[in-house]
Design a protein around this motif. Structure first.
Motif, PDB file in Angstrom:
ATOM      1  N   THR A   1      82.888  28.107   5.709  1.00  0.00           N
ATOM      2  CA  THR A   1      82.073  29.038   5.982  1.00  0.00           C
ATOM      3  C   THR A   1      82.493  30.442   5.385  1.00  0.00           C
ATOM      4  O   THR A   1      83.464  30.374   4.377  1.00  0.00           O
ATOM      5  CB  THR A   1      82.638  29.543   7.496  1.00  0.00           C
ATOM      6  OG1 THR A   1      83.995  29.999   7.373  1.00  0.00           O
ATOM      7  CG2 THR A   1      82.787  28.327   8.469  1.00  0.00           C
ATOM      8  N   LEU A   2      81.864  31.434   5.465  1.00  0.00           N
ATOM      9  CA  LEU A   2      82.245  32.806   4.809  1.00  0.00           C
ATOM     10  C   LEU A   2      82.979  33.629   5.396  1.00  0.00           C
ATOM     11  O   LEU A   2      83.731  34.489   4.896  1.00  0.00           O
ATOM     12  CB  LEU A   2      80.693  33.607   4.679  1.00  0.00           C
ATOM     13  CG  LEU A   2      79.712  33.216   3.923  1.00  0.00           C
ATOM     14  CD1 LEU A   2      78.457  33.970   3.890  1.00  0.00           C
ATOM     15  CD2 LEU A   2      80.254  32.631   2.265  1.00  0.00           C
ATOM     16  N   ALA A   3      83.508  33.117   6.475  1.00  0.00           N
ATOM     17  CA  ALA A   3      84.971  33.781   7.390  1.00  0.00           C
ATOM     18  C   ALA A   3      86.074  33.324   6.809  1.00  0.00           C
ATOM     19  O   ALA A   3      86.185  32.302   6.317  1.00  0.00           O
ATOM     20  CB  ALA A   3      84.622  33.469   8.748  1.00  0.00           C
ATOM     21  N   THR A   4      87.219  34.458   6.908  1.00  0.00           N
ATOM     22  CA  THR A   4      88.267  34.028   6.425  1.00  0.00           C
ATOM     23  C   THR A   4      89.225  33.562   7.788  1.00  0.00           C
ATOM     24  O   THR A   4      89.143  34.125   8.847  1.00  0.00           O
ATOM     25  CB  THR A   4      89.096  35.267   5.933  1.00  0.00           C
ATOM     26  OG1 THR A   4      89.209  36.418   6.774  1.00  0.00           O
ATOM     27  CG2 THR A   4      88.242  35.673   4.659  1.00  0.00           C
ATOM     28  N   ALA A   5      90.080  32.850   7.388  1.00  0.00           N
ATOM     29  CA  ALA A   5      91.097  32.367   8.551  1.00  0.00           C
ATOM     30  C   ALA A   5      91.940  33.605   8.919  1.00  0.00           C
ATOM     31  O   ALA A   5      92.301  33.476  10.135  1.00  0.00           O
ATOM     32  CB  ALA A   5      91.983  31.189   7.975  1.00  0.00           C
ATOM     33  N   GLY A   6      92.197  34.607   8.157  1.00  0.00           N
ATOM     34  CA  GLY A   6      92.955  35.815   8.477  1.00  0.00           C
ATOM     35  C   GLY A   6      94.568  35.425   8.140  1.00  0.00           C
ATOM     36  O   GLY A   6      95.069  34.264   8.016  1.00  0.00           O
ATOM     37  N   ARG A   7      95.286  36.451   8.643  1.00  0.00           N
ATOM     38  CA  ARG A   7      96.845  36.372   8.321  1.00  0.00           C
ATOM     39  C   ARG A   7      97.498  36.778   9.667  1.00  0.00           C
ATOM     40  O   ARG A   7      96.743  37.728  10.456  1.00  0.00           O
ATOM     41  CB  ARG A   7      97.264  36.879   7.409  1.00  0.00           C
ATOM     42  CG  ARG A   7      96.663  36.521   5.846  1.00  0.00           C
ATOM     43  CD  ARG A   7      97.317  37.443   4.703  1.00  0.00           C
ATOM     44  NE  ARG A   7      98.895  37.147   4.731  1.00  0.00           N
ATOM     45  CZ  ARG A   7      99.758  37.937   3.856  1.00  0.00           C
ATOM     46  NH1 ARG A   7      98.949  38.606   3.040  1.00  0.00           N
ATOM     47  NH2 ARG A   7     100.833  37.500   4.009  1.00  0.00           N
ATOM     48  N   GLY A   8      98.504  36.163  10.187  1.00  0.00           N
ATOM     49  CA  GLY A   8      99.200  36.635  11.293  1.00  0.00           C
ATOM     50  C   GLY A   8     100.538  35.816  11.729  1.00  0.00           C
ATOM     51  O   GLY A   8     100.440  34.665  10.926  1.00  0.00           O
ATOM     52  N   SER A   9     101.154  36.318  12.615  1.00  0.00           N
ATOM     53  CA  SER A   9     102.629  35.551  13.068  1.00  0.00           C
ATOM     54  C   SER A   9     102.302  35.049  14.110  1.00  0.00           C
ATOM     55  O   SER A   9     101.526  35.423  15.023  1.00  0.00           O
ATOM     56  CB  SER A   9     103.612  36.656  12.959  1.00  0.00           C
ATOM     57  OG  SER A   9     104.736  36.119  13.692  1.00  0.00           O
ATOM     58  N   SER A  10     102.851  33.766  14.381  1.00  0.00           N
ATOM     59  CA  SER A  10     102.676  32.970  15.535  1.00  0.00           C
ATOM     60  C   SER A  10     103.388  33.891  16.804  1.00  0.00           C
ATOM     61  O   SER A  10     103.112  33.623  18.021  1.00  0.00           O
ATOM     62  CB  SER A  10     103.494  31.525  15.517  1.00  0.00           C
ATOM     63  OG  SER A  10     104.716  31.549  15.167  1.00  0.00           O
ATOM     64  N   ARG A  11     104.464  34.739  16.399  1.00  0.00           N
ATOM     65  CA  ARG A  11     104.883  35.509  17.333  1.00  0.00           C
ATOM     66  C   ARG A  11     103.939  36.505  18.138  1.00  0.00           C
ATOM     67  O   ARG A  11     104.295  36.884  19.196  1.00  0.00           O
ATOM     68  CB  ARG A  11     105.975  36.578  16.885  1.00  0.00           C
ATOM     69  CG  ARG A  11     107.068  36.960  17.473  1.00  0.00           C
ATOM     70  CD  ARG A  11     108.060  37.834  16.848  1.00  0.00           C
ATOM     71  NE  ARG A  11     108.880  37.048  16.076  1.00  0.00           N
ATOM     72  CZ  ARG A  11     109.924  36.183  16.558  1.00  0.00           C
ATOM     73  NH1 ARG A  11     110.097  36.258  17.640  1.00  0.00           N
ATOM     74  NH2 ARG A  11     110.476  35.453  15.862  1.00  0.00           N
ATOM     75  N   ASP A  12     102.914  36.883  17.270  1.00  0.00           N
ATOM     76  CA  ASP A  12     101.873  37.714  17.951  1.00  0.00           C
ATOM     77  C   ASP A  12     100.695  37.113  18.552  1.00  0.00           C
ATOM     78  O   ASP A  12      99.818  37.692  19.178  1.00  0.00           O
ATOM     79  CB  ASP A  12     101.618  38.833  16.886  1.00  0.00           C
ATOM     80  CG  ASP A  12     102.549  39.399  16.021  1.00  0.00           C
ATOM     81  OD1 ASP A  12     103.621  39.923  16.774  1.00  0.00           O
ATOM     82  OD2 ASP A  12     102.396  39.828  14.679  1.00  0.00           O
ATOM     83  N   ALA A  13     100.307  35.981  18.189  1.00  0.00           N
ATOM     84  CA  ALA A  13      99.659  34.990  18.791  1.00  0.00           C
ATOM     85  C   ALA A  13      99.358  35.222  20.305  1.00  0.00           C
ATOM     86  O   ALA A  13     100.591  35.114  20.906  1.00  0.00           O
ATOM     87  CB  ALA A  13      99.479  33.662  18.361  1.00  0.00           C
ATOM     88  N   ARG A  14      98.374  34.710  20.933  1.00  0.00           N
ATOM     89  CA  ARG A  14      98.221  34.903  22.564  1.00  0.00           C
ATOM     90  C   ARG A  14      97.568  33.701  22.905  1.00  0.00           C
ATOM     91  O   ARG A  14      96.524  33.073  22.048  1.00  0.00           O
ATOM     92  CB  ARG A  14      97.796  36.122  23.027  1.00  0.00           C
ATOM     93  CG  ARG A  14      98.799  37.256  22.716  1.00  0.00           C
ATOM     94  CD  ARG A  14     100.095  37.367  23.484  1.00  0.00           C
ATOM     95  NE  ARG A  14     100.848  38.389  23.448  1.00  0.00           N
ATOM     96  CZ  ARG A  14     101.826  38.270  22.673  1.00  0.00           C
ATOM     97  NH1 ARG A  14     102.246  37.180  21.668  1.00  0.00           N
ATOM     98  NH2 ARG A  14     102.704  39.327  22.509  1.00  0.00           N
TER      99      ARG A  14
END
Length: 356
Positions: A321-334
């Motif tokens: 896809t043209l979308a990016t997976a992004g970046r983040g910490s599992s601590r901030d995921a919900r």
């Protein structure tokens, strides 16, 4: 804009994909799905002691059989048929998210059956999953289904939680919480990944590198094209004459390029042989589908699924896809549900990888 469940609609779903749902309608008595029967797909790795939660995860019941998540799959053609059907629905809009797909279409179509959409259309012959799809519910539904089609081939049978789990919550089948179980390692996601890892182990080591090996011929070809377009190549006159007419080589550059051509020829033949052989390998893997609406890593279930796939040795690919997976910490995921959030965090904190 929901669609009222009816015997006609549900039977039509089954007929489109070869399944059977005859005799099921909103007027029929609901069954809790707790009956006994033969098990389909009941093999699973034994999970560790659970964190807090409800009872054991429950299968879906079809024709007296207990069907486990390893057989809640859909073929690529069935995904395509679903997309075409949705586009033909008057109430469907291109802007619908996966949330809307489930709420306004999947739930009415499957209500009072006790079966997820995937098992409903394959009730006569449940499909064994070999590809786990990890995605967000807030993404555009059409883009998601199209990305899934691009990322799979006709050998693949995919598990998509929105379509595989029984979503109706109407007492006619297991609730979502009951399907997830008391611990993430009892969830359909974990069971499917464990099943893929187990089947892959039977196939041997190369299955993990299947996606890389399939791309090898393309890599060799593009490398050769880049070299062929370099100024040094075109400036080597005697090499061009050798390549076209078989004239003798004089310069070191020309001999080098001749060596490259021979390597490319041998490599191309070998890569083609590898590709043909690789297609016969077990295609098990996880496919992560990024989107433009939400960072995949902001959804705790996605983060957990990816970590489990890595831990079990299941190959992970990203849908084109043209979308990016992004970046983040599992601590901030919900998670959308606090109880799921609590259980997954309990699991993360018990694991060696922890938060990242």
């Amino acid at each position: 804009m929901g669609l009222a469940p009816s015997r006609h609609r549900i039977s039509a779903v089954a007929k489109e994909s070869g399944g059977s749902a005859e005799g099921r309608s909103s007027d029929e008595e609901c069954s809790s799905g707790s009956g006994s029967g033969s098990d389909v797909g009941s093999r699973s790795n034994v999970p560790p002691e659970p964190c807090e939660g409800g009872g054991e995860s429950r299968p879906q019941i079809s024709r007296g059989r207990q069907i486990y998540p390893e057989h809640w799959g859909m073929t690529r053609q069935q995904i395509r048929d679903l997309l075409m059907r949705l586009r033909s629905e008057p109430a469907w809009t291109q802007s619908n998210t996966v949330y809307a797909l489930v709420r306004d279409f999947i739930v009415p179509w499957t209500a009072c059956t006790g079966l997820g959409y995937a098992l409903l259309v394959n009730e006569a012959e449940p499909k064994e999953v070999n590809v786990m799809i990890s995605h967000c519910f807030s993404e555009n539904a059409e883009e998601f289904l199209e990305a899934t089609l691009r990322a799979t081939d006709d050998r693949d049978v995919v598990y998509i939680c929105a379509l595989a789990n029984y979503q109706a919550e109407d007492g006619c089948g297991p609730t979502i919480t009951e399907q997830l179980g008391r611990h993430p390692t009892q969830s359909p996601f974990w069971r499917v990944l464990a099943h893929i890892a187990s089947e892959g182990a039977k196939a041997g080591l190369p299955w993990r590198w299947r996606s890389v090996l399939l791309r090898l011929p393309t890599f060799i070809f593009l490398s050769f094209v880049m070299l062929a377009c370099s100024p040094q190549w075109s400036a080597s006159v005697d090499f061009v004459e050798w390549f076209e007419w078989g004239a003798p080589l004089h310069s070191a550059h020309s001999r080098y390029y001749a060596f490259v051509v021979m390597c490319f020829s041998v490599g191309s033949i070998a890569a083609l042989a590898v590709r043909l052989t690789t297609r016969r390998l077990y295609p098990g893997r996880m496919v992560v589908v990024p989107n433009n609406n939400e960072d995949v890593y902001s959804r705790l279930w996605c983060v957990y699924e990816i970590c489990v796939a890595q831990e079990l040795g299941v190959a992970i690919t990203v849908a084109p896809t043209l979308a990016t997976a992004g970046r983040g910490s599992s601590r901030d995921a919900r998670c959308s549900k606090d109880e799921d959030d609590k259980r997954i965090r309990c699991e993360i904190e018990r694991r060696p990888w922890g938060y990242r």
